[in-house]
Design a protein around this motif. Structure first.
Motif, PDB file in Angstrom:
ATOM      1  N   PRO A  47      34.939  50.886  30.253  1.00 37.83           N
ATOM      2  CA  PRO A  47      34.300  49.660  29.780  1.00 37.83           C
ATOM      3  C   PRO A  47      33.471  49.909  28.524  1.00 37.83           C
ATOM      4  CG  PRO A  47      33.088  50.556  31.641  1.00 37.83           C
ATOM      5  CD  PRO A  47      34.297  51.434  31.461  1.00 37.83           C
ATOM      6  N   ALA A  48      33.038  48.832  27.911  1.00 38.18           N
ATOM      7  CA  ALA A  48      32.222  48.922  26.705  1.00 38.18           C
ATOM      8  C   ALA A  48      30.875  49.580  27.000  1.00 38.18           C
ATOM      9  CB  ALA A  48      31.988  47.526  26.127  1.00 38.18           C
ATOM     10  N   VAL A  51      28.531  47.207  28.435  1.00 40.21           N
ATOM     11  CA  VAL A  51      28.762  46.905  29.845  1.00 40.21           C
ATOM     12  C   VAL A  51      28.084  47.943  30.729  1.00 40.21           C
ATOM     13  CG1 VAL A  51      30.549  46.753  31.619  1.00 40.21           C
ATOM     14  CG2 VAL A  51      30.894  45.662  29.394  1.00 40.21           C
ATOM     15  N   PHE A 224      39.092  41.653  35.701  1.00 39.37           N
ATOM     16  CA  PHE A 224      38.381  42.536  34.778  1.00 39.37           C
ATOM     17  C   PHE A 224      38.818  43.988  34.963  1.00 39.37           C
ATOM     18  CE2 PHE A 224      35.709  38.821  34.765  1.00 39.37           C
ATOM     19  CZ  PHE A 224      35.165  38.788  33.491  1.00 39.37           C
ATOM     20  N   TYR A 228      39.496  45.148  30.484  1.00 40.69           N
ATOM     21  CA  TYR A 228      38.033  45.282  30.444  1.00 40.69           C
ATOM     22  C   TYR A 228      37.548  46.603  31.042  1.00 40.69           C
ATOM     23  CZ  TYR A 228      37.429  40.386  29.036  1.00 40.69           C
ATOM     24  OH  TYR A 228      37.441  39.193  28.343  1.00 40.69           O
ATOM     25  N   LEU A 230      37.206  47.677  34.247  1.00 41.62           N
ATOM     26  CA  LEU A 230      36.273  47.572  35.366  1.00 41.62           C
ATOM     27  C   LEU A 230      36.998  47.559  36.717  1.00 41.62           C
ATOM     28  CD1 LEU A 230      33.753  44.965  33.912  1.00 41.62           C
ATOM     29  CD2 LEU A 230      33.246  47.329  34.523  1.00 41.62           C
ATOM     30  N   GLY A 264      28.148  43.521  35.019  1.00 38.04           N
ATOM     31  CA  GLY A 264      29.115  44.186  34.160  1.00 38.04           C
ATOM     32  C   GLY A 264      30.142  43.217  33.607  1.00 38.04           C
ATOM     33  N   ALA A 268      30.834  42.229  29.757  1.00 41.15           N
ATOM     34  CA  ALA A 268      32.179  42.422  29.200  1.00 41.15           C
ATOM     35  C   ALA A 268      32.657  41.173  28.479  1.00 41.15           C
ATOM     36  CB  ALA A 268      33.149  42.795  30.320  1.00 41.15           C
ATOM     37  N   ASP A 271      31.238  41.018  24.994  1.00 40.83           N
ATOM     38  CA  ASP A 271      31.616  42.058  24.026  1.00 40.83           C
ATOM     39  C   ASP A 271      33.106  41.957  23.704  1.00 40.83           C
ATOM     40  OD1 ASP A 271      31.741  44.276  22.410  1.00 40.83           O
ATOM     41  OD2 ASP A 271      30.458  45.496  23.708  1.00 40.83           O
ATOM     42  N   GLN A 272      33.485  40.877  23.032  1.00 42.44           N
ATOM     43  CA  GLN A 272      34.889  40.674  22.702  1.00 42.44           C
ATOM     44  C   GLN A 272      35.375  41.625  21.608  1.00 42.44           C
ATOM     45  OE1 GLN A 272      37.188  38.367  24.270  1.00 42.44           O
ATOM     46  NE2 GLN A 272      35.529  38.674  25.755  1.00 42.44           N
ATOM     47  N   TYR A 274      34.717  44.819  21.520  1.00 45.77           N
ATOM     48  CA  TYR A 274      35.190  46.002  22.240  1.00 45.77           C
ATOM     49  C   TYR A 274      36.538  45.729  22.891  1.00 45.77           C
ATOM     50  CZ  TYR A 274      35.418  49.961  25.425  1.00 45.77           C
ATOM     51  OH  TYR A 274      35.831  51.088  26.089  1.00 45.77           O
ATOM     52  N   LEU A 275      36.690  44.539  23.455  1.00 41.04           N
ATOM     53  CA  LEU A 275      37.968  44.192  24.072  1.00 41.04           C
ATOM     54  C   LEU A 275      39.097  44.279  23.053  1.00 41.04           C
ATOM     55  CD1 LEU A 275      39.610  43.119  26.490  1.00 41.04           C
ATOM     56  CD2 LEU A 275      39.064  40.804  25.686  1.00 41.04           C
TER      57      LEU A 275
END
Length: 371
Positions: A47-48, A51, A224, A228, A230, A264, A268, A271-272, A274-275
Motif C-alpha cells: 500500500p501507499a 496508507v 482494496f 490498493y 490491502l 487504511g 488509499a 492517494d490516487q 500512488y494508485l
C-alpha cells in the motif's frame, strides 16, 4: 451420540477444506521458504506510505469497535463513484460479501450458475448454504457469456456469478458485452459481477457505475485487496440498488470490520497518485512475466489483471510439476484447478527482485520437468 450429530445434515455432508492452500502452509508442510510470493494475486508493491501512516495512527484506537454502519467509508466510496452511500455495502473483502450474498439468496437445492474452473471461493459459499452448482465451461479461455445465460434460463437460477476481468485466466469482456449480458438476464436472477481487478483492466472493460446502478438484479463487487495493496486488511464492497445494498444489513456482522483496515481504505482512496503509479508497475511486471515465459518457450495469455496466466503446452500434470518445481526454488505460484484451464500456471506480478528469482528458476525447472 455421534460426535458430529450436533451439526446440521448439510454441515455433516461438507468436507473440511480451505479453498486455497496458502504459501504459509506450503512452507510448513514442505519445509521450504517462500522467497518470491507471486501466487496469490496480492500486490507485492504494497500500500501507499500514506496508507501505512494512517493505519499506524489508527492502531491507537483499535480498542474501540469500528462504526457498525461503516458510514465514513461508504460516504468516501460514494463520492469516488458519484453515487449514494446507500448504494454501497461494505464487508470483509469480496470473499466475505460472497458468503453473505449466498446466505441472502440461496435456498437448499437452488441452482447457482458459474463458470467451470472459475473462482473456487464462490463455489465454497454456494456449497456451504446448500446450493447446487451449475457450471459452464470456458470458451477460448474466457467465461462464456452465452453459455452462462443459457444455463440461467434453463435452470431458472436465482444467482449467477461472473468475474470481469477473470480469475484464473486473466481474460476479459468489453463493457458493452457485460451490460448486454446483465440486461438479458431474467429479472429473477441476481448477477454477481465481480470486478476485483477492475483497476488493472484496459479502458472500455468496466461499465460506468451509472450504467447498471438502477438494475435491481445486479451487484457489483470491488476490493482494496488488489491494486490498493490491502489484501490482509480485508476490505471489499458491493454496489447495487438501495434494496440490494441494504439487504446486507439483515445478516452481516455489524462489528465485523477492523478500525485499522477502514482507515487504511480511506487513506488509499485519497492517494490516487500512488494508485496510478502501482497500476503502471503492474503493467510493467505483466510484460516482464510474459517476456520470461516466451523466453522459455511458454505462451503467456493476454491479461487484464495483476497476474499472467501462462499456457504450459500440455496438461495439468506438467503444469503442477512446474508449480512444485518453482516452489523448490522458493518461487510460489499457483495454477487453475480444472481441465483444460489447468494446462496453465498463474503468476502474480511482483517486484523486480521477485521477477529476477522467477527468471532464474524457471529454465532450471523446465529442464528438470522435461518435455
Amino acid at each position: 451420540m455421534s460426535a458430529f450429530s450436533r451439526f446440521t445434515a448439510l454441515a455433516q455432508s461438507l468436507p473440511a477444506t480451505v479453498p486455497f492452500v496458502g504459501p504459509e502452509a506450503i512452507e510448513r508442510n514442505r519445509g521450504l521458504a517462500v522467497k518470491a510470493r507471486i501466487g496469490a494475486n496480492e500486490s507485492g508493491f504494497g500500500p501507499a506510505p500514506s496508507v501505512l501512516e494512517a493505519m499506524r495512527a489508527a492502531a491507537e484506537t483499535t480498542w474501540m469497535y469500528s462504526d457498525p454502519e461503516n458510514f465514513e467509508l461508504r460516504e468516501a466510496l460514494a463520492l469516488a463513484h458519484g453515487i449514494s452511500r446507500d448504494n454501497i455495502a461494505v464487508g470483509g473483502g469480496i470473499d466475505g460479501l460472497l458468503g453473505e450474498i449466498a446466505r441472502l439468496v440461496i435456498e437448499p437445492g437452488a441452482p447457482v450458475v458459474t463458470s467451470l474452473g472459475g473462482y473456487p471461493t464462490f463455489n465454497y459459499h454456494v456449497n456451504g448454504f446448500g446450493g447446487r452448482l451449475v457450471t459452464v465451461p470456458y470458451a477460448g479461455d474466457r467465461e462464456d457469456l452465452g453459455g452462462l445465460l443459457d444455463a440461467v434460463r434453463r435452470e431458472d437460477a436465482p444467482l449467477v456469478y461472473f468475474a470481469n476481468p477473470d480469475n484464473p485466466m486473466g481474460s476479459w469482456w468489453d463493457a458493452d458485452s457485460v451490460v448486454s449480458f446483465a440486461r438479458a438476464l431474467p429479472e429473477t436472477t441476481l448477477l454477481i459481477l465481480d470486478e476485483a481487478y477492475g483497476e488493472t483492466a484496459p479502458a472500455g472493460t468496466i461499465p460506468p457505475i451509472g450504467t447498471l446502478i438502477g438494475q435491481p438484479n445486479v451487484l457489483r463487487m470491488r476490493t482494496f485487496s488488489k491494486a490498493y495493496g490491502l489484501a490482509g486488511a480485508r476490505i471489499g464492497y458491493a454496489i447495487g440498488t438501495l434494496g440490494n445494498a441494504q439487504a446486507f444489513d439483515k445478516i452481516r456482522n455489524h462489528f465485523g470490520m477492523s478500525r485499522i483496515s477502514v482507515q487504511g481504505a480511506l487513506a488509499a482512496l485519497k492517494d490516487q497518485a500512488y494508485l496510478a503509479d502501482v497500476i503502471a508497475r503492474i503493467a510493467a511486471s505483466r510484460e516482464r512475466i510474459a517476456g520470461i515465459a516466451r523466453a522459455n518457450g511458454l505462451l503467456p495469455l493476454a491479461s487484464a489483471t495483476n497476474f499472467v496466466t501462462v499456457d504450459c503446452g500440455r496438461d495439468g500434470t506438467r503444469a503442477k510439476a512446474i508449480v512444485d518445481g518453482l516452489m523448490e526454488h522458493g518461487v510460489f505460484i499457483r495454477m487453475p484447478g480444472i481441465a483444460p484451464l489447468n494446462r496453465c500456471i498463474r503468476i502474480s506480478v511482483g517486484t523486480p527482485e521477485d521477477m529476477a528469482l522467477l527468471e532464474a528458476a524457471l529454465p532450471r525447472v523446465l529442464e528438470a520437468v522435461g518435455n
